[in-house]
Design a protein around this motif. Structure first.
Motif, PDB file in Angstrom:
ATOM      1  N   LEU A  21      -5.787  25.379 -41.410  1.00  0.00           N
ATOM      2  CA  LEU A  21      -5.739  25.334 -42.874  1.00  0.00           C
ATOM      3  C   LEU A  21      -4.365  25.782 -43.384  1.00  0.00           C
ATOM      4  O   LEU A  21      -3.793  25.163 -44.288  1.00  0.00           O
ATOM      5  CB  LEU A  21      -6.834  26.237 -43.454  1.00  0.00           C
ATOM      6  N   VAL A  22      -3.856  26.845 -42.806  1.00  0.00           N
ATOM      7  CA  VAL A  22      -2.540  27.341 -43.220  1.00  0.00           C
ATOM      8  C   VAL A  22      -1.456  26.312 -42.913  1.00  0.00           C
ATOM      9  O   VAL A  22      -0.563  26.062 -43.739  1.00  0.00           O
ATOM     10  CB  VAL A  22      -2.239  28.682 -42.519  1.00  0.00           C
ATOM     11  N   ALA A  23      -1.550  25.674 -41.756  1.00  0.00           N
ATOM     12  CA  ALA A  23      -0.560  24.645 -41.406  1.00  0.00           C
ATOM     13  C   ALA A  23      -0.596  23.488 -42.399  1.00  0.00           C
ATOM     14  O   ALA A  23       0.454  22.953 -42.778  1.00  0.00           O
ATOM     15  CB  ALA A  23      -0.824  24.144 -39.983  1.00  0.00           C
ATOM     16  N   GLN A  24      -1.792  23.103 -42.830  1.00  0.00           N
ATOM     17  CA  GLN A  24      -1.916  22.016 -43.798  1.00  0.00           C
ATOM     18  C   GLN A  24      -1.256  22.385 -45.121  1.00  0.00           C
ATOM     19  O   GLN A  24      -0.573  21.573 -45.740  1.00  0.00           O
ATOM     20  CB  GLN A  24      -3.387  21.667 -44.008  1.00  0.00           C
ATOM     21  N   VAL A  25      -1.466  23.615 -45.563  1.00  0.00           N
ATOM     22  CA  VAL A  25      -0.834  24.059 -46.816  1.00  0.00           C
ATOM     23  C   VAL A  25       0.685  24.089 -46.655  1.00  0.00           C
ATOM     24  O   VAL A  25       1.439  23.654 -47.542  1.00  0.00           O
ATOM     25  CB  VAL A  25      -1.356  25.448 -47.226  1.00  0.00           C
ATOM     26  N   GLN A  26       1.159  24.576 -45.525  1.00  0.00           N
ATOM     27  CA  GLN A  26       2.608  24.635 -45.286  1.00  0.00           C
ATOM     28  C   GLN A  26       3.231  23.238 -45.270  1.00  0.00           C
ATOM     29  O   GLN A  26       4.393  23.064 -45.624  1.00  0.00           O
ATOM     30  CB  GLN A  26       2.895  25.348 -43.966  1.00  0.00           C
ATOM     31  N   GLU A  27       2.427  22.251 -44.868  1.00  0.00           N
ATOM     32  CA  GLU A  27       2.928  20.880 -44.805  1.00  0.00           C
ATOM     33  C   GLU A  27       2.769  20.139 -46.130  1.00  0.00           C
ATOM     34  O   GLU A  27       3.108  18.960 -46.232  1.00  0.00           O
ATOM     35  CB  GLU A  27       2.201  20.119 -43.691  1.00  0.00           C
ATOM     36  N   GLY A  28       2.246  20.824 -47.155  1.00  0.00           N
ATOM     37  CA  GLY A  28       2.197  20.233 -48.485  1.00  0.00           C
ATOM     38  C   GLY A  28       0.861  19.692 -48.923  1.00  0.00           C
ATOM     39  O   GLY A  28       0.782  19.001 -49.947  1.00  0.00           O
ATOM     40  N   ALA A  29      -0.199  19.957 -48.171  1.00  0.00           N
ATOM     41  CA  ALA A  29      -1.519  19.486 -48.591  1.00  0.00           C
ATOM     42  C   ALA A  29      -1.892  20.123 -49.924  1.00  0.00           C
ATOM     43  O   ALA A  29      -1.679  21.316 -50.122  1.00  0.00           O
ATOM     44  CB  ALA A  29      -2.555  19.845 -47.527  1.00  0.00           C
ATOM     45  N   PRO A  30      -2.442  19.341 -50.874  1.00  0.00           N
ATOM     46  CA  PRO A  30      -2.829  19.912 -52.165  1.00  0.00           C
ATOM     47  C   PRO A  30      -4.022  20.850 -52.021  1.00  0.00           C
ATOM     48  O   PRO A  30      -5.067  20.453 -51.508  1.00  0.00           O
ATOM     49  CB  PRO A  30      -3.185  18.681 -53.000  1.00  0.00           C
ATOM     50  N   ALA A  31      -3.860  22.078 -52.442  1.00  0.00           N
ATOM     51  CA  ALA A  31      -4.934  23.067 -52.398  1.00  0.00           C
ATOM     52  C   ALA A  31      -4.692  24.075 -53.513  1.00  0.00           C
ATOM     53  O   ALA A  31      -3.557  24.271 -53.962  1.00  0.00           O
ATOM     54  CB  ALA A  31      -4.974  23.767 -51.037  1.00  0.00           C
ATOM     55  N   ASP A  32      -5.779  24.698 -53.961  1.00  0.00           N
ATOM     56  CA  ASP A  32      -5.687  25.666 -55.060  1.00  0.00           C
ATOM     57  C   ASP A  32      -5.985  27.087 -54.606  1.00  0.00           C
ATOM     58  O   ASP A  32      -5.428  28.039 -55.158  1.00  0.00           O
ATOM     59  CB  ASP A  32      -6.667  25.261 -56.176  1.00  0.00           C
ATOM     60  N   VAL A  33      -6.871  27.223 -53.634  1.00  0.00           N
ATOM     61  CA  VAL A  33      -7.287  28.545 -53.153  1.00  0.00           C
ATOM     62  C   VAL A  33      -7.405  28.476 -51.630  1.00  0.00           C
ATOM     63  O   VAL A  33      -7.868  27.462 -51.089  1.00  0.00           O
ATOM     64  CB  VAL A  33      -8.648  28.961 -53.756  1.00  0.00           C
ATOM     65  N   VAL A  34      -7.007  29.538 -50.964  1.00  0.00           N
ATOM     66  CA  VAL A  34      -7.168  29.627 -49.513  1.00  0.00           C
ATOM     67  C   VAL A  34      -7.810  30.964 -49.169  1.00  0.00           C
ATOM     68  O   VAL A  34      -7.422  32.005 -49.713  1.00  0.00           O
ATOM     69  CB  VAL A  34      -5.819  29.503 -48.779  1.00  0.00           C
ATOM     70  N   ALA A  35      -8.794  30.909 -48.265  1.00  0.00           N
ATOM     71  CA  ALA A  35      -9.419  32.127 -47.736  1.00  0.00           C
ATOM     72  C   ALA A  35      -9.395  32.022 -46.213  1.00  0.00           C
ATOM     73  O   ALA A  35      -9.917  31.053 -45.654  1.00  0.00           O
ATOM     74  CB  ALA A  35     -10.856  32.269 -48.232  1.00  0.00           C
ATOM     75  N   THR A  36      -8.789  32.969 -45.550  1.00  0.00           N
ATOM     76  CA  THR A  36      -8.675  32.938 -44.094  1.00  0.00           C
ATOM     77  C   THR A  36      -9.517  34.052 -43.462  1.00  0.00           C
ATOM     78  O   THR A  36      -9.937  34.986 -44.142  1.00  0.00           O
ATOM     79  CB  THR A  36      -7.206  33.092 -43.646  1.00  0.00           C
ATOM     80  N   ALA A  37      -9.692  33.940 -42.143  1.00  0.00           N
ATOM     81  CA  ALA A  37     -10.517  34.916 -41.419  1.00  0.00           C
ATOM     82  C   ALA A  37      -9.683  36.019 -40.797  1.00  0.00           C
ATOM     83  O   ALA A  37     -10.194  36.788 -39.978  1.00  0.00           O
ATOM     84  CB  ALA A  37     -11.354  34.209 -40.355  1.00  0.00           C
ATOM     85  N   ASP A  38      -8.425  36.081 -41.156  1.00  0.00           N
ATOM     86  CA  ASP A  38      -7.588  37.195 -40.721  1.00  0.00           C
ATOM     87  C   ASP A  38      -6.382  37.300 -41.656  1.00  0.00           C
ATOM     88  O   ASP A  38      -6.104  36.397 -42.450  1.00  0.00           O
ATOM     89  CB  ASP A  38      -7.147  37.032 -39.259  1.00  0.00           C
TER      90      ASP A  38
END
Length: 258
Positions: free
Chosen positions: A77-94
């Protein structure tokens, strides 16, 4: 509320990133097929049940807003955001994966920890391989864990170190739900998953506590993203996760609360 399957979501996100670059605006990324507003939430796979419930609550409170959920391994998920995927909120497990977004100035504000989780062994009903603990995972026992880059995989490594055992998995998966799926399907004799995954699986698996698990606790942070096309809604969703309703849903699912 809509949930995209992981592979389909990745393909859609890739196409969405190209579209956003071409149009030069984030606002297009928040328009749904029917012209309504879409809030895109990326969340760790272990949050599937809780975030589906919170997304439904959010939609009831915000007429005309659709929450589009994409679940997967936090590193993906983080890699997708770094590559420019449109997202508004991210919640990770660490926090390690979220720190990458902070380091790249991709979060709108400092992430906040909203939940904690620990690992447990999951085995098929009846425990046919006779697994009672980490010491029983050698020999012919088919163990499946998360890959080290995924939070549950990193936690599995720390857990093995704390217990003084060497794990020899037959497979390393990209998300905790993939690990659980292999145990449920009988492809694995045991898998290291989160306590919340065992609870959510009901009778599909049996959970075995690992004494050292309390020494390996994963913190779950959430943040609105700086490039969100719906910054106000993104902030309100984060507030929902952090607020009383979010805490109730997470506690009922077995998460620890900070």
């Amino acid at each position: 509320m809509r949930r995209a399957p992981a592979l389909a979501a990745a393909l859609l996100l890739g196409a969405g990133a190209l579209t956003a670059c071409g149009s030069g605006g984030g606002s297009d990324a928040s328009a749904g097929p029917g012209g309504g507003t879409v809030l895109r939430v990326f969340a760790a796979a272990s949050l599937t049940g809780t975030f589906e419930q919170l997304a439904a609550d959010f939609e009831r409170q915000h007429e005309g807003v659709e929450v589009q959920l994409s679940f997967g391994g936090s590193s993906d998920l983080v890699a997708q955001v770094q590559e420019g995927a449109p997202a508004d909120v991210v919640a990770t497990a660490d926090t390690a994966n979220m720190d990458q977004l902070v380091g790249d100035d991709l979060t709108a504000d400092a992430p906040e920890v909203f939940a904690t989780n620990t690992l447990q062994l999951a085995v098929p009903p009846g425990n046919p391989a006779g697994v009672d603990g980490l010491d029983d995972l050698g020999g012919d026992v088919r163990l499946v864990v998360c890959a080290p880059a995924v939070p549950c995989g990193a936690a599995a490594e720390r857990l093995a170190e704390a217990a003084g055992v060497d794990l020899e998995p037959v497979s390393e998966e990209q998300s905790v739900t993939d690990v659980l799926g292999k145990v449920v399907s009988g492809e694995a004799d045991a898998g290291l998953v989160y306590v919340t995954d065992v609870r959510a699986a009901d009778d599909a698996v049996e959970g075995i506590e690992v004494p050292e698990a309390d020494q390996v606790v994963n913190d779950y942070p959430v943040a609105a993203l700086a490039d969100s096309g719906e910054p106000d809604l993104a902030g309100e969703f984060v507030d929902l996760v952090l607020g009383a309703e979010g805490r109730r849903v997470l506690r009922d699912a077995g998460f620890g609360l900070p």
